[in-house]
Design a protein around this motif. Structure first.
Motif, PDB file in Angstrom:
ATOM      1  N   VAL A  46       0.856  -1.211   0.001  1.00 43.78           N
ATOM      2  CA  VAL A  46      -0.047   0.113   0.047  1.00 43.78           C
ATOM      3  C   VAL A  46       0.899   1.251  -0.080  1.00 43.78           C
ATOM      4  N   GLU A  47       1.887   1.382   0.788  1.00 42.71           N
ATOM      5  CA  GLU A  47       2.604   2.506   1.057  1.00 42.71           C
ATOM      6  C   GLU A  47       3.568   2.641  -0.519  1.00 42.71           C
ATOM      7  N   ALA A  48       3.956   1.574  -1.049  1.00 44.41           N
ATOM      8  CA  ALA A  48       4.531   1.774  -2.180  1.00 44.41           C
ATOM      9  C   ALA A  48       3.759   2.257  -3.454  1.00 44.41           C
ATOM     10  N   VAL A  49       2.582   1.736  -3.391  1.00 52.17           N
ATOM     11  CA  VAL A  49       1.450   2.280  -4.495  1.00 52.17           C
ATOM     12  C   VAL A  49       1.252   3.520  -4.466  1.00 52.17           C
ATOM     13  N   ALA A  50       0.893   3.849  -2.975  1.00 58.62           N
ATOM     14  CA  ALA A  50       0.618   5.444  -2.657  1.00 58.62           C
ATOM     15  C   ALA A  50       1.649   6.303  -3.102  1.00 58.62           C
ATOM     16  N   ARG A  51       2.854   6.089  -3.124  1.00 61.33           N
ATOM     17  CA  ARG A  51       3.749   6.774  -3.587  1.00 61.33           C
ATOM     18  C   ARG A  51       3.980   7.343  -5.007  1.00 61.33           C
ATOM     19  N   GLU A  52       2.943   6.578  -5.791  1.00 58.61           N
ATOM     20  CA  GLU A  52       3.081   6.513  -7.296  1.00 58.61           C
ATOM     21  C   GLU A  52       2.016   7.737  -7.568  1.00 58.61           C
ATOM     22  N   SER A  87      -1.466   3.256   6.237  1.00 58.88           N
ATOM     23  CA  SER A  87      -0.204   3.076   5.088  1.00 58.88           C
ATOM     24  C   SER A  87      -0.408   3.920   4.031  1.00 58.88           C
ATOM     25  N   GLY A  88      -1.433   4.829   3.724  1.00 58.79           N
ATOM     26  CA  GLY A  88      -1.821   5.834   2.737  1.00 58.79           C
ATOM     27  C   GLY A  88      -3.044   5.425   1.793  1.00 58.79           C
ATOM     28  N   ALA A  89      -3.700   4.291   1.993  1.00 55.71           N
ATOM     29  CA  ALA A  89      -4.890   4.531   1.381  1.00 55.71           C
ATOM     30  C   ALA A  89      -5.959   5.716   1.494  1.00 55.71           C
ATOM     31  N   CYS A  90      -6.596   6.206   0.488  1.00 56.81           N
ATOM     32  CA  CYS A  90      -7.497   7.224   0.889  1.00 56.81           C
ATOM     33  C   CYS A  90      -9.026   6.594   0.586  1.00 56.81           C
TER      34      CYS A  90
END
Length: 269
Positions: A46-52, A87-90
């Motif tokens: 989740v963290e890695a994808v949110a950084r995109e 972890s960064g999900a909206c």
């Protein structure tokens, strides 16, 4: 004015999220094990994808199979909801049914409560459990009172294209809830789905990854009967781009349609 239809792409990796972003997606739904219909991804993923950079809505589903969950599974998924948001999900994508095919409102309310506990705005989508419910339209009508903002559905049919009429009925039954058409959606289906009342479309845009094995292949408990089938899916950027063009075309067509309240609209009725 009709809102612009949104394009969501289901992804399983940062590379998939980049392909979605670079080819015009509005947001991504992140899951693991797309081959199993999608499962909750790890916090690190989740963290890695949110950084995109695109908004990330995370599927929370603790196992494959049906959507009738025991109390222990609901407790686990509530913890997963809190974890993916931290972890960064909206947004989170959730759901549960009772054994008789009704929406499990107690379980859903608990998952919604877990999402709201973060103290920041979080979109909450009911996933395709609705398509296995006894009455998808009646289930959709419950969503506003439960605090859900979106529903992902094929209209209870094998594909969203086949379920267009039910999707239209669901949109009418759940004012204020975004009805997102998903399930076997191809770019060519998009204009008909948005005309039917879907205000968003969801595609996996997937293709099988190549299998560059150096050794021999043996089955490891997978459903694949060969090395070619025993692989995973990746996001096809060309399909995302084609879907973006289809959404834009459907938006342009909708913008040129006369309103039912105009003189031109009255003449066409």
């Amino acid at each position: 004015m009709t809102a612009r239809p949104a394009l969501e792409i289901a992804v399983t990796s940062p590379a998939g999220a980049r392909a979605a972003r670079e080819n015009g997606a509005d947001r991504v739904e992140l899951c693991a094990a797309l081959e199993l219909g999608g499962l909750t991804p790890s916090a690190a993923l989740v963290e890695a994808v949110a950084r995109e950079g695109l908004p990330v809505h995370v599927l929370v589903r603790c196992r494959p199979g049906d959507f009738v969950h025991v109390a222990e599974e609901i407790t686990l998924m509530a913890a997963e909801v809190r974890s993916v948001i931290a972890s960064g999900a909206c947004g989170v994508v959730i759901g549960a049914l009772t054994a008789d095919g009704a929406l499990d409102t107690v379980a859903v309310a608990r998952l919604v409560e877990a999402a709201r506990a973060s103290g920041r705005p979080v979109d909450i989508t009911l996933h395709r459990a609705i398509d296995q419910s006894a009455d998808p339209v009646a289930t959709a009508a419950l969503l506003p009172s439960l605090g859900l903002t979106r529903v992902l559905t094929s209209g209870g049919a094998p594909t969203a294209a086949e379920g267009r009429e039910t999707i239209a009925a669901m949109a009418a039954a759940a004012p204020g809830v975004q009805v997102m058409a998903g399930g076997g959606v191809r770019p060519a289906d998009i204009p008909a789905l948005t005309s039917a009342g879907a205000s968003a479309v969801h595609l996996s845009a997937k293709t099988r990854a190549p299998t560059p094995r150096g050794g021999r292949w043996v089955p490891l408990g997978t459903g694949g009967a060969s090395a070619e089938q025993d692989t995973h899916f990746v996001t096809d950027p060309e399909v995302v781009a084609e879907a973006r063009r289809a959404v834009d075309r459907s938006e342009a067509v909708m913008a040129t349609k006369p309103s039912r309240g105009t003189e031109a609209g009255r003449r066409q009725r």
